[in-house]
Design a protein around this motif. Structure first.
Motif, PDB file in Angstrom:
ATOM      1  N   THR A   6       0.864  -1.176   0.000  1.00 55.52           N
ATOM      2  CA  THR A   6       0.000   0.000   0.000  1.00 55.52           C
ATOM      3  C   THR A   6       0.904   1.230   0.000  1.00 55.52           C
ATOM      4  OG1 THR A   6      -0.116   0.025   2.418  1.00 55.52           O
ATOM      5  CG2 THR A   6      -1.871  -1.141   1.237  1.00 55.52           C
ATOM      6  N   GLY A   7       0.367   2.349  -0.424  1.00 53.99           N
ATOM      7  CA  GLY A   7       1.184   3.548  -0.475  1.00 53.99           C
ATOM      8  C   GLY A   7       0.404   4.762  -0.904  1.00 53.99           C
ATOM      9  N   THR A   8       1.079   5.664  -1.616  1.00 54.91           N
ATOM     10  CA  THR A   8       0.506   6.948  -1.999  1.00 54.91           C
ATOM     11  C   THR A   8       0.726   7.188  -3.483  1.00 54.91           C
ATOM     12  OG1 THR A   8       1.036   7.811   0.198  1.00 54.91           O
ATOM     13  CG2 THR A   8       0.501   9.422  -1.514  1.00 54.91           C
ATOM     14  N   ARG A   9      -0.269   7.756  -4.132  1.00 53.84           N
ATOM     15  CA  ARG A   9      -0.154   8.103  -5.550  1.00 53.84           C
ATOM     16  C   ARG A   9       0.142   9.592  -5.698  1.00 53.84           C
ATOM     17  NH1 ARG A   9      -3.717   5.761 -10.376  1.00 53.84           N
ATOM     18  NH2 ARG A   9      -2.143   4.167  -9.950  1.00 53.84           N
ATOM     19  N   PHE A  10       1.054   9.888  -6.620  1.00 58.47           N
ATOM     20  CA  PHE A  10       1.389  11.263  -6.941  1.00 58.47           C
ATOM     21  C   PHE A  10       1.191  11.485  -8.443  1.00 58.47           C
ATOM     22  CE2 PHE A  10       3.904  10.032  -3.299  1.00 58.47           C
ATOM     23  CZ  PHE A  10       3.806  11.110  -2.437  1.00 58.47           C
ATOM     24  N   THR A  11       0.744  12.660  -8.797  1.00 60.18           N
ATOM     25  CA  THR A  11       0.667  13.042 -10.202  1.00 60.18           C
ATOM     26  C   THR A  11       1.766  14.048 -10.491  1.00 60.18           C
ATOM     27  OG1 THR A  11      -0.917  14.815  -9.719  1.00 60.18           O
ATOM     28  CG2 THR A  11      -1.820  12.643 -10.287  1.00 60.18           C
ATOM     29  N   PHE A  12       2.186  14.138 -11.765  1.00 54.55           N
ATOM     30  CA  PHE A  12       3.272  15.046 -12.102  1.00 54.55           C
ATOM     31  C   PHE A  12       3.208  15.440 -13.568  1.00 54.55           C
ATOM     32  CE2 PHE A  12       4.838  10.768 -12.883  1.00 54.55           C
ATOM     33  CZ  PHE A  12       5.440  10.873 -14.138  1.00 54.55           C
ATOM     34  N   SER A  13       4.010  16.413 -13.930  1.00 54.00           N
ATOM     35  CA  SER A  13       4.189  16.826 -15.322  1.00 54.00           C
ATOM     36  C   SER A  13       5.674  16.799 -15.639  1.00 54.00           C
ATOM     37  CB  SER A  13       3.649  18.242 -15.556  1.00 54.00           C
ATOM     38  OG  SER A  13       2.254  18.304 -15.338  1.00 54.00           O
ATOM     39  N   LEU A  14       5.992  16.589 -16.924  1.00 54.59           N
ATOM     40  CA  LEU A  14       7.376  16.605 -17.376  1.00 54.59           C
ATOM     41  C   LEU A  14       7.479  17.405 -18.664  1.00 54.59           C
ATOM     42  CD1 LEU A  14       8.716  12.959 -16.845  1.00 54.59           C
ATOM     43  CD2 LEU A  14       9.619  15.030 -15.810  1.00 54.59           C
ATOM     44  N   GLU A  15       8.569  18.139 -18.797  1.00 53.75           N
ATOM     45  CA  GLU A  15       8.804  18.921 -19.996  1.00 53.75           C
ATOM     46  C   GLU A  15       9.074  18.006 -21.180  1.00 53.75           C
ATOM     47  OE1 GLU A  15       8.835  21.981 -22.387  1.00 53.75           O
ATOM     48  OE2 GLU A  15       8.494  22.203 -20.232  1.00 53.75           O
ATOM     49  N   ALA A  16       8.415  18.295 -22.315  1.00 59.08           N
ATOM     50  CA  ALA A  16       8.578  17.446 -23.492  1.00 59.08           C
ATOM     51  C   ALA A  16       8.859  18.249 -24.747  1.00 59.08           C
ATOM     52  CB  ALA A  16       7.327  16.593 -23.704  1.00 59.08           C
ATOM     53  N   SER A  17       9.200  19.513 -24.593  1.00 59.67           N
ATOM     54  CA  SER A  17       9.476  20.338 -25.765  1.00 59.67           C
ATOM     55  C   SER A  17      10.971  20.374 -26.028  1.00 59.67           C
ATOM     56  CB  SER A  17       8.945  21.752 -25.542  1.00 59.67           C
ATOM     57  OG  SER A  17       9.594  22.336 -24.426  1.00 59.67           O
ATOM     58  N   GLY A  18      11.343  20.938 -27.183  1.00 62.42           N
ATOM     59  CA  GLY A  18      12.761  21.094 -27.474  1.00 62.42           C
ATOM     60  C   GLY A  18      13.257  20.187 -28.567  1.00 62.42           C
ATOM     61  N   GLY A  19      12.498  20.039 -29.652  1.00 59.32           N
ATOM     62  CA  GLY A  19      13.004  19.281 -30.783  1.00 59.32           C
ATOM     63  C   GLY A  19      12.994  17.794 -30.576  1.00 59.32           C
ATOM     64  N   THR A  20      11.849  17.201 -30.379  1.00 60.61           N
ATOM     65  CA  THR A  20      11.744  15.764 -30.174  1.00 60.61           C
ATOM     66  C   THR A  20      11.308  15.088 -31.457  1.00 60.61           C
ATOM     67  OG1 THR A  20       9.403  15.671 -29.623  1.00 60.61           O
ATOM     68  CG2 THR A  20      10.900  16.366 -27.877  1.00 60.61           C
ATOM     69  N   ASP A  21      11.313  13.759 -31.413  1.00 59.37           N
ATOM     70  CA  ASP A  21      10.859  13.015 -32.587  1.00 59.37           C
ATOM     71  C   ASP A  21       9.452  12.480 -32.380  1.00 59.37           C
ATOM     72  OD1 ASP A  21      11.361  11.158 -30.667  1.00 59.37           O
ATOM     73  OD2 ASP A  21      12.602   9.849 -31.911  1.00 59.37           O
ATOM     74  N   LEU A  22       8.677  13.130 -31.488  1.00 59.44           N
ATOM     75  CA  LEU A  22       7.299  12.707 -31.274  1.00 59.44           C
ATOM     76  C   LEU A  22       6.469  12.982 -32.518  1.00 59.44           C
ATOM     77  CD1 LEU A  22       6.740  14.094 -27.683  1.00 59.44           C
ATOM     78  CD2 LEU A  22       7.208  11.732 -28.345  1.00 59.44           C
ATOM     79  N   LYS A  23       5.346  12.327 -32.584  1.00 59.94           N
ATOM     80  CA  LYS A  23       4.459  12.545 -33.722  1.00 59.94           C
ATOM     81  C   LYS A  23       4.023  14.006 -33.792  1.00 59.94           C
ATOM     82  CE  LYS A  23       2.574   7.848 -33.735  1.00 59.94           C
ATOM     83  NZ  LYS A  23       1.338   7.039 -33.614  1.00 59.94           N
ATOM     84  N   ALA A  24       3.798  14.463 -34.964  1.00 66.31           N
ATOM     85  CA  ALA A  24       3.379  15.854 -35.143  1.00 66.31           C
ATOM     86  C   ALA A  24       2.121  16.124 -34.339  1.00 66.31           C
ATOM     87  CB  ALA A  24       3.121  16.122 -36.614  1.00 66.31           C
ATOM     88  N   GLY A  25       2.107  17.268 -33.680  1.00 64.49           N
ATOM     89  CA  GLY A  25       0.924  17.643 -32.912  1.00 64.49           C
ATOM     90  C   GLY A  25       0.937  17.148 -31.484  1.00 64.49           C
ATOM     91  N   ALA A  26       1.972  16.403 -31.104  1.00 59.60           N
ATOM     92  CA  ALA A  26       2.017  15.896 -29.737  1.00 59.60           C
ATOM     93  C   ALA A  26       2.144  17.045 -28.753  1.00 59.60           C
ATOM     94  CB  ALA A  26       3.199  14.952 -29.575  1.00 59.60           C
ATOM     95  N   SER A  27       1.592  16.850 -27.577  1.00 60.81           N
ATOM     96  CA  SER A  27       1.620  17.895 -26.553  1.00 60.81           C
ATOM     97  C   SER A  27       3.054  18.211 -26.156  1.00 60.81           C
ATOM     98  CB  SER A  27       0.844  17.422 -25.321  1.00 60.81           C
ATOM     99  OG  SER A  27       0.987  18.332 -24.259  1.00 60.81           O
ATOM    100  N   ALA A  28       3.276  19.486 -25.812  1.00 57.93           N
ATOM    101  CA  ALA A  28       4.605  19.909 -25.394  1.00 57.93           C
ATOM    102  C   ALA A  28       4.923  19.446 -23.986  1.00 57.93           C
ATOM    103  CB  ALA A  28       4.721  21.425 -25.472  1.00 57.93           C
TER     104      ALA A  28
END
Length: 263
Positions: A179-201
């Motif tokens: 048992t434990g605790t859940r945390f939510t988070f965000s991470l930076e994803a911008s800066g010239g990636t090879d993600l599919k076009a239109g992917a969130s930053a």
């Protein structure tokens, strides 16, 4: 026979004793040394101080708790199961010994031994070796690096959580045997990636930390992609033994593929 009766008998037996001699002097009452009180107080203070050292304070913020969990998870071996789209990965890692092994559901196997990573595709007779570190991923946004590393180097992926932002506690979490605790988070994803076009930053995710302060569940997703990459951690402390393939079964990776995960 009490003290009075013994004294009486001695007096009877020694009636001719010289005057002024008492064969049974009264026993002085023992007093506790005055030093015992301050010593006891010092002992109690020392005990309190010892408890404070042995039981460190829980990190004060959600982000600090996640960073602490990353550190705790790197202190012992564990097994992982990762899903990324239609691909699944199962393996075991020992961060202290710096070894790991991952098998993909199509038969591809990856071994990590120190600073080297060995990959053998299903049906291939030889392993391809390259440095474990990847300059491209080291310079990539944390979210991109985490998604790419999670299937094949979960320990390296966890380190990207150090830069997570908007970390907050979202409630209890549990799994098989914990048992434990859940945390939510965000991470930076911008800066010239090879993600599919239109992917969130930015990418968002959740991380579950058990009551012993270890990462148990990690998932991260981009808003415009099909689904999250999910990794579950289990069997902490289970021994992990990994050896490098025989030299005659190993070839160097092409220059343009050095250190690149094949997830």
């Amino acid at each position: 026979m009490n003290e009075h009766e013994i004294r009486t008998l001695l007096i009877k037996a020694t009636e001719d004793r010289p005057a002024g001699i008492d064969l049974m002097p009264a026993l002085p009452r023992r007093r506790l040394p005055r030093l015992l009180v301050p010593i006891a107080a010092l002992g109690a203070a020392a005990a309190v101080a010892l408890v404070a050292v042995v039981l460190p304070a829980t990190p004060s913020t959600a982000q600090a708790q996640v960073v602490a969990a990353v550190e705790n998870t790197s202190q012992e071996s564990y097994r992982i199961h990762t899903t990324a789209g239609v691909r699944e990965f199962d393996g075991a890692f020992d961060p202290v010994q710096r070894v790991g092994v991952i098998t993909r559901n199509d038969g591809t196997e990856t071994r990590i031994v120190g600073d080297l990573i060995y990959v053998k595709d299903s049906g291939d007779a030889k392993w391809t070796v390259s440095p474990r570190s990847d300059a491209e991923l080291e310079q990539a946004p944390p979210a991109v690096a985490l998604v790419k590393l999670a299937p094949l180097d979960p320990q390296a992926a966890l380190q990207r959580l150090r830069t997570a932002t908007d970390v907050s506690e979202s409630g209890p979490a549990s799994g098989q045997g914990w048992t434990g605790t859940r945390f939510t988070f965000s991470l930076e994803a911008s800066g010239g990636t090879d993600l599919k076009a239109g992917a969130s930053a930015r990418a968002t995710g959740v991380v579950d930390v058990d009551d012993q302060g270890r990462v148990r569940h990690l998932e991260v997703a981009f808003k415009d992609t099909a689904g999250p990459t999910v990794t579950d951690f289990s069997d902490f402390g289970t021994p992990v033994s990994v050896t490098a393939p025989p030299a005659d079964q190993v070839r160097q990776a092409p220059a343009d593929k050095l250190g690149k995960p094949t997830s």
